[in-house]
Design a protein around this motif. Structure first.
Motif, PDB file in Angstrom:
ATOM      1  N   TRP A   1       0.879  -1.090   0.031  1.00 41.34           N
ATOM      2  CA  TRP A   1       0.025   0.042   0.122  1.00 41.34           C
ATOM      3  C   TRP A   1       0.930   1.274   0.106  1.00 41.34           C
ATOM      4  CZ3 TRP A   1      -4.405   1.730  -1.535  1.00 41.34           C
ATOM      5  CH2 TRP A   1      -4.803   2.737  -1.151  1.00 41.34           C
ATOM      6  N   HIS A   2       1.871   1.133   0.858  1.00 41.77           N
ATOM      7  CA  HIS A   2       2.811   2.400   0.822  1.00 41.77           C
ATOM      8  C   HIS A   2       3.444   2.958  -0.396  1.00 41.77           C
ATOM      9  CE1 HIS A   2       6.815   4.318   1.652  1.00 41.77           C
ATOM     10  NE2 HIS A   2       5.989   5.114   2.242  1.00 41.77           N
TER      11      HIS A   2
ATOM     12  N   PHE B   1       2.320   1.561  -3.506  1.00 43.36           N
ATOM     13  CA  PHE B   1       1.147   2.149  -4.411  1.00 43.36           C
ATOM     14  C   PHE B   1       0.926   3.937  -4.372  1.00 43.36           C
ATOM     15  CE2 PHE B   1      -3.297   3.412  -4.859  1.00 43.36           C
ATOM     16  CZ  PHE B   1      -3.617   3.212  -6.004  1.00 43.36           C
ATOM     17  N   GLN B   2       0.821   4.329  -2.881  1.00 38.48           N
ATOM     18  CA  GLN B   2       0.668   5.585  -2.481  1.00 38.48           C
ATOM     19  C   GLN B   2       1.850   6.407  -3.138  1.00 38.48           C
ATOM     20  OE1 GLN B   2      -0.094   4.962   1.538  1.00 38.48           O
ATOM     21  NE2 GLN B   2      -2.163   6.128   1.304  1.00 38.48           N
TER      22      GLN B   2
END
Length: 308
Positions: A155-156, A158-159
């Motif tokens: 997720w990190h 991706f962000q």
């Protein structure tokens, strides 16, 4: 059991479940080989112990990664890789079965290899389009060093990638991948059916066994990977553009502005053999993963049929 005619008792949902499970099982067992392949593909220096290369053989690379980064490094990027494999396997096998069902109304047995190639190519391209962002994230996580980590997780990453580089970064290298996956997936399915038929004739059986599926899948994987390998390497080089800060311990940086520029620079700086860096672990991985992918799919389908 790959192919519509042998799956008349299964639904489209069954095909999707079998494809997803085969992707999950295969990825769990073969992820270390994928890490090795990517590390070799991203190395600009010659793969030789006579140069200043970080990695110059499979065994040496395993030792270096283990001592510098620990055992967990061989499963680096495993979470997005699982999302990639499950999504890809689900869409690929489901698409192939649906397409082969449609195609069986228009062809005879003499055209089967061509039809299997076409259905496999379309299925592979469809699966790639759906699952590609996971491939980019997986490559970034595998490429970064443990000593200089930019991303803490899926997720990190991706962000961070979307914020700093824009949403299109998740599809960087897509065109070269489509150009690679189309023929690769087509050759895979076509060769698998050919080798599976040969294996059944050799053992004198009308049905596909686990062992014959393993042999056919392994040979199909070797044929397909060898044919498209330079494009696979170029895709990995494109996916790490703008990611140099996390790769300072891996040697030279490789910069390119597109597929053509990438291929030209690989040839100019690394020669013809540069297009086949990482081929050895890649062929090992291809033979194992394709064998497992098809055989587990066959066995899951057989299990689902037994539940009907």
């Amino acid at each position: 059991m790959v192919g519509y005619k042998k799956h008349k008792n299964l639904t489209q949902l069954d095909f999707a479940i079998a494809g997803g499970l085969s992707g999950f099982i295969t990825r769990s067992l073969c992820q270390p080989l994928d890490v090795l392949k990517i590390r070799f593909q991203l190395q600009v220096e010659p793969i030789s112990n006579k140069s200043h290369s970080k990695y110059y053989s499979v065994i040496q690379a395993v030792n270096v990664i283990f001592h510098e980064e620990g055992i967990k490094a061989f499963w680096k990027g495993h979470v997005p890789a699982q999302w990639l494999s499950v999504t890809y396997g689900t869409v690929q096998f489901w698409s192939f079965e649906v397409l082969s069902k449609k195609a069986q109304h228009y062809y005879n047995s003499s055209n089967a290899p061509v039809v299997n190639f076409c259905c496999g190519s379309i299925a592979g391209c469809t699966a790639t389009l759906v699952s590609f962002p996971f491939d980019v994230i997986r490559t970034r996580l595998v490429a970064q060093s443990e000593q200089r980590k930019l991303y803490k997780g899926v997720w990190h990453s991706f962000q961070d990638m979307v914020t700093k580089e824009g949403f299109p970064v998740l599809f960087r290298g897509l065109l070269v991948t489509i150009g690679q996956v189309g023929p690769h997936s087509g050759i895979q399915f076509m060769c698998y059916k050919v080798f599976d038929d040969i294996c059944k004739r050799v053992i004198g059986s009308d049905s596909t066994s686990f062992s014959s599926s393993l042999v056919a899948g392994s040979l199909a994987g070797l044929c397909a990977k060898t044919c498209i390998y330079p494009f696979d390497l170029a895709k990995k080089r494109l996916q790490i553009q703008g990611f140099e800060n996390a790769r300072t311990v891996f040697g030279k940086h490789f910069r390119c502005s597109g597929l053509t520029d990438c291929l030209v620079k690989i040839y100019q700086n690394e020669g013809v053999l540069g297009f086949f860096k990482g081929l050895c672990p890649s062929l090992i991985k291809a033979s194992l993963t394709t064998a497992l992918h098809f055989s587990t799919y066959e066995m899951v389908c057989r299990f689902l049929v037994s539940l009907k």
